[in-house]
Design a protein around this motif. Structure first.
Motif, short mmCIF file in Angstrom:
data_model
loop_
_atom_site.label_atom_id
_atom_site.label_comp_id
_atom_site.label_asym_id
_atom_site.label_seq_id
_atom_site.Cartn_x
_atom_site.Cartn_y
_atom_site.Cartn_z
N LEU A 1 -3.38 4.99 -1.78
CA LEU A 1 -4.35 5.71 -0.95
C LEU A 1 -3.75 7.08 -0.62
O LEU A 1 -2.77 7.16 0.14
CB LEU A 1 -4.66 4.94 0.33
CG LEU A 1 -5.35 3.58 0.19
CD1 LEU A 1 -5.42 2.87 1.53
CD2 LEU A 1 -6.75 3.75 -0.40
N CYS B 1 -10.09 11.03 -0.23
CA CYS B 1 -9.28 9.80 -0.25
C CYS B 1 -9.22 9.35 -1.70
O CYS B 1 -10.25 8.94 -2.27
CB CYS B 1 -9.87 8.71 0.64
SG CYS B 1 -8.89 7.18 0.66
N THR C 1 -7.76 6.89 -4.68
CA THR C 1 -7.24 5.53 -4.80
C THR C 1 -7.20 5.11 -6.26
O THR C 1 -7.97 5.61 -7.10
CB THR C 1 -8.10 4.53 -4.00
OG1 THR C 1 -7.55 3.22 -4.12
CG2 THR C 1 -9.53 4.51 -4.50
N ASN C 2 -6.33 4.16 -6.54
CA ASN C 2 -6.24 3.59 -7.89
C ASN C 2 -7.00 2.28 -8.00
O ASN C 2 -6.94 1.60 -9.02
CB ASN C 2 -4.77 3.34 -8.27
CG ASN C 2 -4.13 2.26 -7.40
OD1 ASN C 2 -4.55 2.02 -6.26
ND2 ASN C 2 -3.10 1.61 -7.93
N SER C 3 -7.72 1.89 -6.94
CA SER C 3 -8.45 0.63 -6.95
C SER C 3 -9.55 0.65 -8.00
O SER C 3 -10.29 1.62 -8.14
CB SER C 3 -9.06 0.36 -5.57
OG SER C 3 -9.87 -0.80 -5.60
N LEU D 1 -1.65 -0.82 -3.99
CA LEU D 1 -2.86 -0.05 -3.78
C LEU D 1 -2.45 1.35 -3.34
O LEU D 1 -1.70 1.51 -2.37
CB LEU D 1 -3.74 -0.70 -2.70
CG LEU D 1 -4.96 0.11 -2.25
CD1 LEU D 1 -5.97 0.24 -3.40
CD2 LEU D 1 -5.61 -0.52 -1.03
N LEU E 1 -6.48 8.15 -10.41
CA LEU E 1 -6.94 8.13 -9.02
C LEU E 1 -8.39 8.58 -8.94
O LEU E 1 -8.78 9.57 -9.57
CB LEU E 1 -6.06 9.02 -8.14
CG LEU E 1 -4.57 8.67 -8.12
CD1 LEU E 1 -3.81 9.70 -7.30
CD2 LEU E 1 -4.35 7.27 -7.57
N ILE F 1 0.85 -1.20 0.00
CA ILE F 1 0.00 0.00 0.00
C ILE F 1 0.88 1.24 0.00
O ILE F 1 1.79 1.37 0.82
CB ILE F 1 -0.93 0.02 1.22
CG1 ILE F 1 -1.89 -1.18 1.20
CG2 ILE F 1 -1.73 1.33 1.28
CD1 ILE F 1 -2.75 -1.29 2.44
N THR G 1 -4.72 10.66 1.00
CA THR G 1 -5.76 11.31 1.80
C THR G 1 -5.35 12.74 2.12
O THR G 1 -4.18 13.12 1.95
CB THR G 1 -5.99 10.53 3.10
OG1 THR G 1 -4.84 10.73 3.96
CG2 THR G 1 -6.15 9.04 2.85
N THR H 1 -14.16 -0.84 -2.41
CA THR H 1 -13.01 -1.21 -1.59
C THR H 1 -13.17 -0.67 -0.18
O THR H 1 -12.87 -1.37 0.80
CB THR H 1 -11.72 -0.65 -2.21
OG1 THR H 1 -11.57 -1.16 -3.54
CG2 THR H 1 -10.50 -1.05 -1.38
N TYR H 2 -13.62 0.56 -0.06
CA TYR H 2 -13.84 1.19 1.24
C TYR H 2 -15.25 1.77 1.30
O TYR H 2 -15.79 2.25 0.30
CB TYR H 2 -12.84 2.32 1.47
CG TYR H 2 -11.49 1.88 1.97
CD1 TYR H 2 -11.29 1.54 3.30
CD2 TYR H 2 -10.39 1.83 1.11
CE1 TYR H 2 -10.04 1.15 3.76
CE2 TYR H 2 -9.14 1.44 1.56
CZ TYR H 2 -8.97 1.10 2.89
OH TYR H 2 -7.74 0.72 3.35
#
Length: 367
Positions: free
Chosen positions: A253, A293, A295-297, A251, A276, A213, A255, A302-303
């Motif tokens: 993240l 937040c 993310t590249n997910s 992953l 992102l 991460i 923020t 995911t969250y």
């Protein structure tokens, strides 16, 4: 081997081909077979225990160990099990389904907050983090300075990483990582003109699709304008590209409080240049989402973002990014086990040893 049509008799097992083997158990997944096989020392002596004997063409010259299939009752009580079993029986076969009993792996929970002075709110922050079982915490506007020691801002069972503002009061960012999670600060990602902190985090267990991460916390003040926005875009894009070049399955993240209403920072532009996506879905101050937040997910859930009341006198809500379990795929691994009861296997054995196999054995070309 050529196919053979065999005349049925009471208790016989219908087969479509004959293979010269004494293996009675067909295992579809070699890995599971190796993992669940008992040590050789636990295999019973088939010669000394006739009730467990199967049938073998070698008869008295075989110890019948190949015909023994371990069941739940054969396992010592102290033997740890990695799978649960469910059995479905047919006339002559048992279908055993394996389901993993190991704890599922998941991404650590993440807490995001703009505290506006950390030192006076450490105790309340500690309680919130502990109650919500959070392993990663990202704080903006810490208002820390070099004369303030780490022990005045520390949380129990967490490592503290901080980047204080040096030129004026206010600002500053920090991150807390659970002491049981390996983490290192990426010093080469530091930029003296941007308030950011970059960490490489490697929990002991992650989903197989994630290797590591990349965690960052950024504070983009309300005084920033287009020039500062361009610099922040470049800073994020460069660092993300550099890290993903070395860790393609990481992953990301990122923020922090970006104050997009004042600064004009564009989440869509960050998605175009760095891939992102902003995933905080709740308001973080009044009715506006100022804390992001990114993310590249590629997984949408995911969250889950959960809004908590502000800590102390902060004017920002506390945001818990709660990791969602990965959707479990149905386990399609099965074992087909031959029914080795004496009433089934001995009549079949007598039949195949008295059957005239010469027409098949005399075939020289199977094509």
């Amino acid at each position: 081997m050529a196919s053979a049509s065999i005349e049925k008799f009471p208790g016989a097992i219908e087969i479509s081909s004959v293979t010269p083997t004494t293996q009675y158990v067909s295992i579809s997944t070699k890995k599971k077979a190796n993992e669940d096989r008992l040590p050789e020392s636990n295999v019973p002596n088939m010669q000394s225990n006739p009730e467990n004997r199967g049938f073998c063409l070698k008869d008295d010259q075989c110890d019948f160990s190949h015909a023994w299939v371990p069941t739940r009752s054969d396992l010592p009580e102290s033997t740890p099990t990695r799978y649960s079993y469910s059995v479905q029986k047919t006339n002559t076969l048992e279908r055993i389904k394996f389901e993993s009993t190991l704890p599922s792996t998941k991404i650590p929970n993440l807490l995001i907050c703009n505290l506006r002075s950390l030192t006076f709110k450490v105790d309340e922050l500690d309680a919130v983090v502990s109650f919500n079982q959070t392993d990663m915490v990202c704080i903006t506007e810490t208002w820390l300075s070099p004369p303030i020691p780490d022990n005045l801002a520390s949380l129990s069972n967490f490592n503290l990483f901080r980047n204080d503002r040096l030129v004026s009061n206010g600002g500053g960012v920090c991150a807390y990582i659970n002491i049981n999670i390996y983490c290192r600060r990426i010093e080469e990602f530091k930029n003296s003109s941007i308030e950011s902190l970059w960490l490489s985090v490697r929990p002991k267990k992650l989903p197989r699709s994630i290797s590591v991460i990349l965690l960052a916390v950024v504070y983009h003040s309300t005084a920033s304008r287009q020039t500062e926005n361009v610099e922040l875009y470049s800073h994020i894009q460069t660092n993300v590209d550099s890290f993903l070049y070395s860790h393609p399955e990481a992953l990301v993240l990122i923020t922090g409080d970006v104050n997009f209403r004042s600064t004009g920072l564009d989440a869509n532009h960050l998605k175009r240049i760095a891939g992102l996506t902003q995933i905080v879905k709740v308001a973080t101050r009044a009715d506006v989402t100022l804390d992001w937040c990114l993310t590249n997910s590629k997984v949408d859930n995911t969250y889950e973002s959960i809004q908590f009341p502000p800590i102390g006198t902060s004017d920002h809500y506390t945001i818990l990014m709660k990791a969602q379990p990965s959707p479990s795929k149905p386990d399609k691994s099965h074992i087909w086990k031959r029914d080795l009861r004496d009433s089934r296997i001995r009549p079949f054995g007598r039949y195949i040893t008295t059957f005239d196999w010469s027409p098949i054995l005399d075939i020289h070309d199977c094509t």
